[in-house]
Scaffold this motif. Structure first.
Motif, PDB file in Angstrom:
ATOM      1  N   CYS A 368     -16.866 -44.624 -25.172  1.00  0.00           N
ATOM      2  CA  CYS A 368     -16.516 -44.591 -26.591  1.00  0.00           C
ATOM      3  C   CYS A 368     -17.752 -44.902 -27.422  1.00  0.00           C
ATOM      4  O   CYS A 368     -18.765 -45.383 -26.917  1.00  0.00           O
ATOM      5  N   GLY A 369     -17.647 -44.604 -28.712  1.00  0.00           N
ATOM      6  CA  GLY A 369     -18.693 -44.950 -29.660  1.00  0.00           C
ATOM      7  C   GLY A 369     -18.095 -45.668 -30.850  1.00  0.00           C
ATOM      8  O   GLY A 369     -16.912 -45.507 -31.175  1.00  0.00           O
ATOM      9  N   ARG A 370     -18.928 -46.489 -31.523  1.00  0.00           N
ATOM     10  CA  ARG A 370     -18.520 -47.181 -32.738  1.00  0.00           C
ATOM     11  C   ARG A 370     -19.470 -46.821 -33.865  1.00  0.00           C
ATOM     12  O   ARG A 370     -20.671 -46.678 -33.652  1.00  0.00           O
ATOM     13  N   ALA A 371     -18.930 -46.664 -35.068  1.00  0.00           N
ATOM     14  CA  ALA A 371     -19.736 -46.366 -36.252  1.00  0.00           C
ATOM     15  C   ALA A 371     -20.119 -47.673 -36.931  1.00  0.00           C
ATOM     16  O   ALA A 371     -19.258 -48.402 -37.428  1.00  0.00           O
ATOM     17  N   ASN A 372     -21.415 -47.979 -36.921  1.00  0.00           N
ATOM     18  CA  ASN A 372     -21.880 -49.237 -37.500  1.00  0.00           C
ATOM     19  C   ASN A 372     -22.136 -49.103 -39.004  1.00  0.00           C
ATOM     20  O   ASN A 372     -22.263 -47.994 -39.538  1.00  0.00           O
ATOM     21  N   ILE A 467     -15.352 -48.964 -37.273  1.00  0.00           N
ATOM     22  CA  ILE A 467     -14.354 -48.059 -36.709  1.00  0.00           C
ATOM     23  C   ILE A 467     -14.938 -47.344 -35.503  1.00  0.00           C
ATOM     24  O   ILE A 467     -16.149 -47.339 -35.280  1.00  0.00           O
ATOM     25  N   TYR A 468     -14.055 -46.735 -34.716  1.00  0.00           N
ATOM     26  CA  TYR A 468     -14.480 -45.896 -33.603  1.00  0.00           C
ATOM     27  C   TYR A 468     -15.055 -44.578 -34.121  1.00  0.00           C
ATOM     28  O   TYR A 468     -14.549 -44.011 -35.111  1.00  0.00           O
ATOM     29  N   ARG A 469     -16.089 -44.075 -33.444  1.00  0.00           N
ATOM     30  CA  ARG A 469     -16.564 -42.718 -33.720  1.00  0.00           C
ATOM     31  C   ARG A 469     -15.539 -41.730 -33.152  1.00  0.00           C
ATOM     32  O   ARG A 469     -15.029 -41.910 -32.051  1.00  0.00           O
ATOM     33  N   THR A 470     -15.285 -40.671 -33.896  1.00  0.00           N
ATOM     34  CA  THR A 470     -14.310 -39.656 -33.459  1.00  0.00           C
ATOM     35  C   THR A 470     -14.963 -38.286 -33.287  1.00  0.00           C
ATOM     36  O   THR A 470     -14.271 -37.281 -33.153  1.00  0.00           O
ATOM     37  N   ASP A 471     -16.311 -38.259 -33.242  1.00  0.00           N
ATOM     38  CA  ASP A 471     -17.024 -36.974 -33.256  1.00  0.00           C
ATOM     39  C   ASP A 471     -17.863 -36.732 -32.002  1.00  0.00           C
ATOM     40  O   ASP A 471     -18.673 -35.812 -31.979  1.00  0.00           O
ATOM     41  N   ILE A 478     -11.389 -40.130 -29.851  1.00  0.00           N
ATOM     42  CA  ILE A 478     -12.113 -41.403 -29.737  1.00  0.00           C
ATOM     43  C   ILE A 478     -12.689 -41.609 -28.337  1.00  0.00           C
ATOM     44  O   ILE A 478     -13.846 -42.015 -28.174  1.00  0.00           O
ATOM     45  N   TRP A 479     -11.894 -41.338 -27.314  1.00  0.00           N
ATOM     46  CA  TRP A 479     -12.234 -41.791 -25.958  1.00  0.00           C
ATOM     47  C   TRP A 479     -12.767 -40.658 -25.089  1.00  0.00           C
ATOM     48  O   TRP A 479     -12.181 -39.580 -25.036  1.00  0.00           O
TER      49      TRP A 479
END
Length: 545
Positions: A368-372, A467-471, A478-479
């Motif tokens: 997963c990724g997170r948007a900082n 939030i989670y990155r969705t891209d 997300i996953w």
């Protein structure tokens, strides 16, 4: 590629002292930082001829196979290794053996006409590209419900992973290999494996100051603010070389984004360690671009092995038959399991037991990724070699590698590969109608991994207001729950084999790779695969030879 918790090499042993002080590592130390071609400079050119007889045939050149080849050769046994992939000892037209992660070319994928990157979207747009069909280094093998990434070439998975070399925490070992004595593993075989592999740990002071690990320091800050333990994880990268990369005094490799499709300089793959030492014995030879299709009993207790020689388009150019006194299956969890299931079902080895093909797992991999926020930039320059992670195994069943996203631009993103305590296990079976081996993994079986990973990232997002990155894995997805880097099982120790990897119905046949491990190691698996192979081959040499 992904790695996890465990007991890192103690910082009381310097990485220089740890490597240089290990007598058995002299060959590897001499090769550290050199190009992968170094391993093969005196390797035989001619492949195995049809009609040959060998004392020991090793199918595969990954961790288990490399251990077996070295120790057999040291015991005076002549060994021939058969490898489906290429030797990876010849530069391409750009002067490099391996291509860059950011610019995949014909060298990147095993017999695909389009790339299939684990992270295949960016900013919501697909980033895979067309490529020529070629026997490239990374196999994205697709089964129902999951894509399994595997290294193809002399050195196996060591060519394409991130090198994170983790010993499982001792309190978790009983769940990993319940029939193995932990005392012998932690007192003898894990130390032996770590020494031979050239394991070391990043210098924490350098880590704190270098631009290329800004992304990991952001990961540390967020983990610690949510009260998660943050740990440095050992690796087989040459840390001195990486510091020189950062200083601009050597050719960049980790700092040039090289990881997914091979690393041209700093990583100590098996080419520089076990395989280099095996070659130096004069008793080990390797046939790249050779694929074993059958193993069957022959007269005198030997085995007839059928081998296809391939060209770089994947076409079969020659079919060979050789005879071996002993055969070691080391084609990786998937390769070994598929071969054994087919040999049992089609009558070549009908007496293999009913556990063959069972107990396969994905080591709980999920990404997963997170948007900082804008005040937490992760850096345009990112080392492709991960060195740290967030440990929530005891409380939440997850360990998250703080992974690089080496795009070359600022992304304000934190990226993670989690290993989780996913209990689901799949089975390989023979599909007679299609003449192939299938795997019954189901996409829904990744849900426990997502739930366990969320024990870390939901809390961090709540604390940080992120939030989670969705891209990154599709559009509004997300996953990264469609893959594994860490296939394990399919010929489980003390079930499909005896407690040392012997296929007991057929004396002289052995499994010695990740197929022996039942689906999860709680950490990146290659140190455990290596240590278990060291344990098993020592017993086999002592009792069977």
């Amino acid at each position: 590629m992904g790695d996890t918790t465990g007991s890192p090499v103690p910082r009381t042993i310097s990485r220089r002292g740890f490597i240089a002080g290990t007598g058995s590592l002299l060959g590897a130390a001499a090769l550290a930082g050199r190009t992968p071609a170094a391993w093969a400079q005196t390797a035989p050119v001619a492949p195995i001829p049809s009609g040959a007889h060998v004392a020991a045939l090793v199918i595969g050149t990954g961790y288990g196979g490399a251990v077996a080849a070295l120790r057999l050769a040291q015991a005076g046994v002549d060994v021939h290794m058969v490898e489906m992939g290429m030797a990876w000892d010849t530069p391409g037209s750009d002067g490099k053996i391996f291509c860059n992660t950011r610019e995949p070319d014909y060298r990147s994928y095993w017999l695909r006409t389009r790339t299939k990157a684990p992270l295949n979207y960016f900013l919501g747009f697909p980033i895979d590209r067309d490529i020529p069909r070629y026997t490239g280094i990374l196999d994205a093998e697709e089964f129902g419900g999951i894509t399994v990434y595997q290294g193809r070439g002399v050195g196996g998975g060591s060519l394409v992973n991130g090198g994170m070399a983790v010993t499982p925490r001792r309190e978790n070992f009983g769940a990993v290999l319940p029939s193995v004595n932990p005392d012998e593993m932690y007192n003898v075989y894990y130390p032996r494996a770590n020494a031979e592999l050239g394991v070391g740990t990043v210098d924490p002071a350098w880590f704190d100051s270098t631009a290329c690990y800004q992304y990991a320091r952001v990961g540390r800050k967020h983990a610690q603010r949510s009260n998660f333990p943050f740990v440095f994880v050992p690796d087989v990268y040459d840390w001195d070389y990486m510091e020189q990369e950062a200083a601009g005094t050597v050719t960049k490799s980790a700092l040039a984004g090289e990881i997914l499709y091979g690393n041209n300089h700093g990583k100590k793959s098996l080419q520089q360690t076990y395989l280099a030492r095996a070659r130096s014995t004069g008793r080990v030879s390797v046939s790249p671009l050779h694929r074993v299709t059958s193993v069957a009993p022959a007269s005198g207790g030997r085995y007839t092995v059928t081998v296809e020689q391939l060209n770089t388009t994947g076409a079969v150019t020659t079919v060979k038959t050789v005879t071996a006194d002993r055969v070691f299956f080391a084609a990786g969890s998937v390769g070994t399991s598929k071969l054994l299931v087919r040999l049992k079902a089609t009558g070549a080895l009908p007496n293999l037991n009913g556990e063959v093909g069972r107990g396969w797992g994905d080591n709980g991999n999920v990404m997963c990724g997170r948007a900082n926020h804008l005040w937490d930039p992760t850096g345009a320059l990112q080392s492709s070699i991960p060195c740290c992670g967030i440990d929530n195994w005891a409380a939440g069943g997850a360990f998250a590698e703080v992974a690089p996203l080496p795009t070359g631009i600022e992304t304000y993103a934190s990226f993670y590969l989690s290993i989780t305590n996913n209990p689901n296990r799949a089975q390989f079976s023979w599909n007679a109608a299609a003449s192939r081996v299938d795997l019954n993994w189901q996409a829904a079986w990744k849900q426990p991994s997502i739930t366990m990973a969320k024990t870390i990232f939901d809390k961090i997002n709540s604390k940080e207001g992120t939030i989670y990155r969705t891209d990154l894995f599709g559009t509004y997805k997300i996953w990264g729950d469609h893959l594994t880097y860490h296939p394990l099982g399919g010929a489980v120790l003390n079930k499909a084999t005896d407690n040392y990897g012997r296929l007991t119905a057929y004396p002289g046949l052995y499994v010695i790779d990740g197929a022996l491990i039942p689906g999860n190691t709680t950490v990146n698996p290659f140190v455990t695969i290596t240590a278990l192979a060291e344990r098993n081959i020592e017993k086999i040499i002592a009792t069977d030879l």
